[in-house]
Design a protein around this motif. Structure first.
Motif, PDB file in Angstrom:
ATOM      1  N   ARG A 255      46.552  53.474  44.649  1.00  0.00           N
ATOM      2  CA  ARG A 255      47.054  52.100  44.562  1.00  0.00           C
ATOM      3  C   ARG A 255      48.019  51.789  45.706  1.00  0.00           C
ATOM      4  NH1 ARG A 255      46.055  47.172  41.795  1.00  0.00           N
ATOM      5  NH2 ARG A 255      47.159  45.911  43.289  1.00  0.00           N
ATOM      6  N   ASP A 259      47.353  48.698  48.283  1.00  0.00           N
ATOM      7  CA  ASP A 259      48.333  47.624  48.493  1.00  0.00           C
ATOM      8  C   ASP A 259      48.610  47.363  49.974  1.00  0.00           C
ATOM      9  OD1 ASP A 259      48.574  47.139  45.798  1.00  0.00           O
ATOM     10  OD2 ASP A 259      50.338  48.421  45.536  1.00  0.00           O
ATOM     11  N   THR A 265      39.205  43.240  49.371  1.00  0.00           N
ATOM     12  CA  THR A 265      39.004  44.618  48.925  1.00  0.00           C
ATOM     13  C   THR A 265      38.187  44.711  47.643  1.00  0.00           C
ATOM     14  OG1 THR A 265      41.094  45.293  49.954  1.00  0.00           O
ATOM     15  CG2 THR A 265      40.223  46.717  48.214  1.00  0.00           C
ATOM     16  N   SER A 284      43.561  48.299  38.447  1.00  0.00           N
ATOM     17  CA  SER A 284      42.979  46.969  38.241  1.00  0.00           C
ATOM     18  C   SER A 284      43.999  45.832  38.290  1.00  0.00           C
ATOM     19  CB  SER A 284      42.237  46.923  36.894  1.00  0.00           C
ATOM     20  OG  SER A 284      43.138  47.092  35.811  1.00  0.00           O
ATOM     21  N   ASP A 286      45.989  42.895  39.434  1.00  0.00           N
ATOM     22  CA  ASP A 286      45.715  41.898  40.470  1.00  0.00           C
ATOM     23  C   ASP A 286      44.276  41.952  40.972  1.00  0.00           C
ATOM     24  OD1 ASP A 286      48.351  40.909  40.420  1.00  0.00           O
ATOM     25  OD2 ASP A 286      49.009  42.511  41.749  1.00  0.00           O
ATOM     26  N   PHE A 287      43.425  42.708  40.300  1.00  0.00           N
ATOM     27  CA  PHE A 287      41.999  42.741  40.613  1.00  0.00           C
ATOM     28  C   PHE A 287      41.211  42.249  39.396  1.00  0.00           C
ATOM     29  CE2 PHE A 287      43.401  45.189  44.113  1.00  0.00           C
ATOM     30  CZ  PHE A 287      42.363  45.257  45.039  1.00  0.00           C
ATOM     31  N   HIS A 316      37.227  43.690  42.076  1.00  0.00           N
ATOM     32  CA  HIS A 316      37.341  42.901  43.307  1.00  0.00           C
ATOM     33  C   HIS A 316      38.609  42.066  43.282  1.00  0.00           C
ATOM     34  CE1 HIS A 316      36.164  38.913  41.553  1.00  0.00           C
ATOM     35  NE2 HIS A 316      35.619  39.693  40.639  1.00  0.00           N
ATOM     36  N   ASP A 317      39.093  41.719  44.458  1.00  0.00           N
ATOM     37  CA  ASP A 317      40.326  40.939  44.538  1.00  0.00           C
ATOM     38  C   ASP A 317      40.028  39.440  44.580  1.00  0.00           C
ATOM     39  OD1 ASP A 317      39.557  40.367  47.128  1.00  0.00           O
ATOM     40  OD2 ASP A 317      41.041  41.647  48.087  1.00  0.00           O
ATOM     41  N   LYS A 318      41.063  38.657  44.821  1.00  0.00           N
ATOM     42  CA  LYS A 318      40.958  37.198  44.751  1.00  0.00           C
ATOM     43  C   LYS A 318      40.147  36.580  45.894  1.00  0.00           C
ATOM     44  CE  LYS A 318      45.340  36.573  47.225  1.00  0.00           C
ATOM     45  NZ  LYS A 318      46.717  36.014  47.163  1.00  0.00           N
TER      46      LYS A 318
END
Length: 347
Positions: A255, A259, A265, A284, A286-287, A316-318
């Motif tokens: 992690r 970050d 990502t 997970s 913020d994913f 997956h991210d935002k």
């Protein structure tokens, strides 16, 4: 009384995701038992409603308090595949169990079946765990690239580790180091997709390291409760506790690396832990979980004896949107492959 005990146990299971087992490990066992505790509490709700007793509110409240845990475990998505799938990126995560090197399936065609199944999924990015290769033949890197329509690949330094095969150019890659004695791997690759760069992590975290006698005990149909069985239970408990702690440490190391990612990502892999765990929560945060986005049902990914739950993930991210999630239930490994299709979110 029993209703209160199981409702309290369900509440304890919620703590497993928030308490580092390296600091205090007991809640991790409750977290592992979450699906069973949930089922028992649902039965108590039904039982008390049939009995016309207000006691049904206690297990019902315990279930609602853990709504987030419930949605991690089971989904009722009916929206189907998004329209953006034509422009999406296909990604597969698959623990191939060393391509059946020890003949667990007793089928000599298993390595070929795994390769063909993966090819048929038509994914531009393929993440293998428990990956092995040979210098020539079916499992050589060159042959796998050809069969999987992947021009690019990277793998960990371990003999049996993790690998990423990609139709997209790899512009940068690396491996995340762990302490000595860790039987696991984590790699990442930055892929050039059009004008964008996508970072993909492929993880295989610490297993429970069960041996034959442990599985024999788990599969027993009758228990005597004698000293030998108690010793076997202690051995399993020790192995689980050790694995909980190891995975937590690995998740924190990974992690910290994630970050620092400068790109959109995706995290793929075999976490060897359920969604009700500190490991999953750490990775997970913020994913988004593709199963939660587009999955349906429970989507068990582990085909072995223990734990028979969802332990393989695509996160997956935002910066990306999940258009599809599918588990492919084929018995070529002790894990089922999972497929997602994602697209970049245009700003």
């Amino acid at each position: 009384m029993f209703s209160l005990i199981f409702s309290g146990s369900l509440l304890i299971s919620y703590l497993a995701a928030h308490i580092n087992p390296d600091n205090f490990w007991p809640p991790a066992f409750w977290g592992l038992a979450y699906p069973y505790l949930l089922a028992i509490n649902i039965l108590f709700v039904v039982y008390w409603i049939i009995r016309k007793r207000w006691s049904f509110l206690i297990p019902l409240l315990a279930i609602f308090i853990g709504y987030q845990s419930f949605t991690n475990f089971i989904q009722f998505n009916f929206s189907g595949t998004s329209n953006a799938i034509e422009n999406s990126i296909g990604i597969v995560s698959y623990n191939v169990r060393s391509f059946d090197i020890y003949k667990w399936t007793k089928d000599p065609k298993t390595p070929e079946n795994i390769i063909q199944l993966t090819k048929d999924l038509e994914a531009g990015i393929i993440c293998f765990q428990e990956f092995r290769t040979t210098k020539s033949g079916l499992l050589s890197i060159n042959n796998l690239k050809k069969r999987l329509n992947s021009k690019h690949s990277i793998r960990s330094k371990h003999g049996t580790g993790v690998a990423i095969f990609s139709q997209y150019p790899i512009v940068h890659h690396g491996e995340i180091p762990f302490e000595k004695g860790n039987l696991c791997s984590a790699i990442f690759a930055d892929l050039q997709i059009g004008k964008k760069i996508l970072r993909v992590y492929n993880l295989h975290l610490e297993s429970n390291r069960f041996v034959g006698k442990n599985y024999e005990f788990i599969n027993k149909k009758e228990f005597k409760g004698d000293e030998q069985e108690l010793n076997e239970l202690k051995d399993i408990s020790f192995r689980l506790r050790y694995a909980f702690i190891r995975r937590a440490k690995q998740a924190q190391i990974i992690r910290a690396h994630i970050d620092q990612s400068p790109h959109p990502t995706i995290i793929c892999g075999d976490f060897n832990d359920t969604p009700q765990s500190f490991t999953y929560k750490t990775l997970s945060d913020d994913f988004s979980d593709c199963f939660k986005d587009k999955g349906r049902g429970i989507s068990t990914t582990y085909a072995g004896d223990f734990p028979s739950f969802r332990i393989d993930y695509i996160l997956h991210d935002k910066h990306t949107l999940c258009n599809k999630y599918k588990r492919i239930k084929k018995p070529y490994s002790d894990h089922f492959p999972i497929l997602s299709r994602l697209s970049f979110i245009e700003k």
